[in-house]
Design a protein around this motif. Structure first.
Motif, PDB file in Angstrom:
ATOM      1  N   ALA A  92     -32.074  11.540  18.156  1.00  0.00           N
ATOM      2  CA  ALA A  92     -33.083  12.264  17.379  1.00  0.00           C
ATOM      3  C   ALA A  92     -33.309  11.664  16.011  1.00  0.00           C
ATOM      4  O   ALA A  92     -34.403  11.779  15.445  1.00  0.00           O
ATOM      5  CB  ALA A  92     -32.666  13.730  17.233  1.00  0.00           C
ATOM      6  N   SER A  93     -32.286  10.999  15.453  1.00  0.00           N
ATOM      7  CA  SER A  93     -32.380  10.521  14.074  1.00  0.00           C
ATOM      8  C   SER A  93     -32.626   9.023  13.966  1.00  0.00           C
ATOM      9  O   SER A  93     -32.522   8.470  12.869  1.00  0.00           O
ATOM     10  CB  SER A  93     -31.092  10.882  13.319  1.00  0.00           C
ATOM     11  OG  SER A  93     -29.960  10.246  13.904  1.00  0.00           O
ATOM     12  N   GLY A 103     -39.925   8.334  14.886  1.00  0.00           N
ATOM     13  CA  GLY A 103     -40.870   9.440  14.820  1.00  0.00           C
ATOM     14  C   GLY A 103     -40.338  10.698  15.479  1.00  0.00           C
ATOM     15  O   GLY A 103     -41.076  11.674  15.648  1.00  0.00           O
ATOM     16  N   ARG A 104     -39.054  10.703  15.864  1.00  0.00           N
ATOM     17  CA  ARG A 104     -38.478  11.871  16.526  1.00  0.00           C
ATOM     18  C   ARG A 104     -38.151  12.957  15.512  1.00  0.00           C
ATOM     19  O   ARG A 104     -38.224  12.752  14.300  1.00  0.00           O
ATOM     20  CB  ARG A 104     -37.229  11.460  17.312  1.00  0.00           C
ATOM     21  CG  ARG A 104     -37.554  10.523  18.464  1.00  0.00           C
ATOM     22  CD  ARG A 104     -36.317   9.931  19.100  1.00  0.00           C
ATOM     23  NE  ARG A 104     -36.695   8.923  20.096  1.00  0.00           N
ATOM     24  CZ  ARG A 104     -35.968   7.857  20.385  1.00  0.00           C
ATOM     25  NH1 ARG A 104     -34.810   7.647  19.778  1.00  0.00           N
ATOM     26  NH2 ARG A 104     -36.384   6.978  21.282  1.00  0.00           N
ATOM     27  N   VAL A 105     -37.746  14.109  16.025  1.00  0.00           N
ATOM     28  CA  VAL A 105     -37.591  15.288  15.177  1.00  0.00           C
ATOM     29  C   VAL A 105     -36.581  15.064  14.053  1.00  0.00           C
ATOM     30  O   VAL A 105     -36.730  15.599  12.958  1.00  0.00           O
ATOM     31  CB  VAL A 105     -37.197  16.517  16.031  1.00  0.00           C
ATOM     32  CG1 VAL A 105     -35.814  16.347  16.650  1.00  0.00           C
ATOM     33  CG2 VAL A 105     -37.262  17.794  15.215  1.00  0.00           C
ATOM     34  N   VAL A 159     -32.979  21.021  14.501  1.00  0.00           N
ATOM     35  CA  VAL A 159     -31.757  20.724  15.256  1.00  0.00           C
ATOM     36  C   VAL A 159     -31.845  21.328  16.655  1.00  0.00           C
ATOM     37  O   VAL A 159     -31.533  20.663  17.658  1.00  0.00           O
ATOM     38  CB  VAL A 159     -30.521  21.259  14.512  1.00  0.00           C
ATOM     39  CG1 VAL A 159     -29.264  21.090  15.371  1.00  0.00           C
ATOM     40  CG2 VAL A 159     -30.350  20.527  13.181  1.00  0.00           C
ATOM     41  N   VAL A 160     -32.306  22.567  16.741  1.00  0.00           N
ATOM     42  CA  VAL A 160     -32.436  23.213  18.049  1.00  0.00           C
ATOM     43  C   VAL A 160     -33.447  22.468  18.914  1.00  0.00           C
ATOM     44  O   VAL A 160     -33.234  22.279  20.118  1.00  0.00           O
ATOM     45  CB  VAL A 160     -32.847  24.692  17.884  1.00  0.00           C
ATOM     46  CG1 VAL A 160     -33.213  25.305  19.233  1.00  0.00           C
ATOM     47  CG2 VAL A 160     -31.713  25.478  17.242  1.00  0.00           C
ATOM     48  N   SER A 161     -34.535  22.015  18.310  1.00  0.00           N
ATOM     49  CA  SER A 161     -35.546  21.265  19.064  1.00  0.00           C
ATOM     50  C   SER A 161     -34.960  20.001  19.674  1.00  0.00           C
ATOM     51  O   SER A 161     -35.265  19.642  20.820  1.00  0.00           O
ATOM     52  CB  SER A 161     -36.719  20.904  18.150  1.00  0.00           C
ATOM     53  OG  SER A 161     -37.437  22.054  17.765  1.00  0.00           O
ATOM     54  N   ALA A 162     -34.106  19.312  18.915  1.00  0.00           N
ATOM     55  CA  ALA A 162     -33.478  18.095  19.429  1.00  0.00           C
ATOM     56  C   ALA A 162     -32.554  18.415  20.597  1.00  0.00           C
ATOM     57  O   ALA A 162     -32.521  17.694  21.601  1.00  0.00           O
ATOM     58  CB  ALA A 162     -32.703  17.398  18.315  1.00  0.00           C
TER      59      ALA A 162
END
Length: 233
Positions: free
Chosen positions: A158-159, A164-166, A180-183
């Protein structure tokens, strides 16, 4: 040409790479690879008194900055990106003699700039490691049952810088709970449910998400209760 009435800057000379075939309103030459808008109509570089400038593509920040410094006259070249709905810089037009002087300056301190790039890359890598660790820790705080290695994998994915990720969003950088929950949800959706197989079989994305929603919630509920493991899963 899309958006020419609202250019991205009013403080610099702008030259456009047109998306459609355009001809000069003054000399009728064309189609134009580059044009300037004057009085609402396109003009070629020659008619706009910019024909003596040379194009320097984007990519070398130091060379671009110095070429503009060494040029009495310069222009920014932009192109409209329809998908993103905005202009994007393609490079600059500068005087040929100014470009030559800039190249000499860049060659003179090339090694120093290379070392600085190495230091900057190392610093960014260290920052990325620390951020991924903080992201993983926040995942484990919200989902204590998530396997540690899985949390690390989610955080790393994610990072990733430039993805361009969450995790790279403003909310993600702030470690907001929603980001964080979205990831975590995205990871569960792809790795713990038949979501990808549904997409590959032709099921529409929203329908596929509806079908696997219960499975996603089951995994999240288990991880929230702390019913997971220390190893990957």
């Amino acid at each position: 040409m899309a958006g020419l009435a609202t250019p991205p800057s009013r403080t610099r000379i702008l030259v456009f790479q047109p998306l459609r075939r355009r001809h000069c309103a003054e000399c009728r030459g064309g189609p134009l690879a580059l044009l300037v808008m004057e009085d609402g109509v396109p003009r070629c570089l020659g008619c706009a008194d910019l024909g003596h400038l040379v194009f320097l593509p984007r990519g070398d920040t130091a060379l671009t900055r110095r070429a503009r410094e060494e040029s009495a006259l310069s222009a920014v070249v932009v192109r409209f990106n329809r998908r993103k709905g905005r202009y994007e810089r393609q490079g600059v037009l500068v005087e040929e003699t100014g470009l030559a002087r800039a190249e000499v300056r860049c060659l003179a301190d090339a090694e120093a700039r290379r070392r600085r790039r190495v230091r900057d890359a190392r610093r960014r890598a260290d920052e990325d490691v620390r951020f991924a660790e903080a992201f993983a820790a926040e995942i484990l705080r919200l989902f204590p049952g998530c396997p540690v290695e899985r949390a690390r994998g989610i955080a790393s994915h994610a990072s990733l810088r430039g993805s361009g990720r969450v995790g790279r969003s403003t909310a993600g950088r702030a470690l907001s709970e929603g980001a964080v929950v979205s990831a975590v949800v995205a990871s569960v959706r792809h790795l713990d449910t038949p979501y990808d197989e549904l997409l590959m079989s032709g099921v529409a994305r929203y329908e596929a998400r509806r079908r696997i929603a219960g499975g996603v919630e089951a995994v999240l509920a288990e991880w929230r209760r702390g019913e997971g493991g220390e190893a990957g899963g």
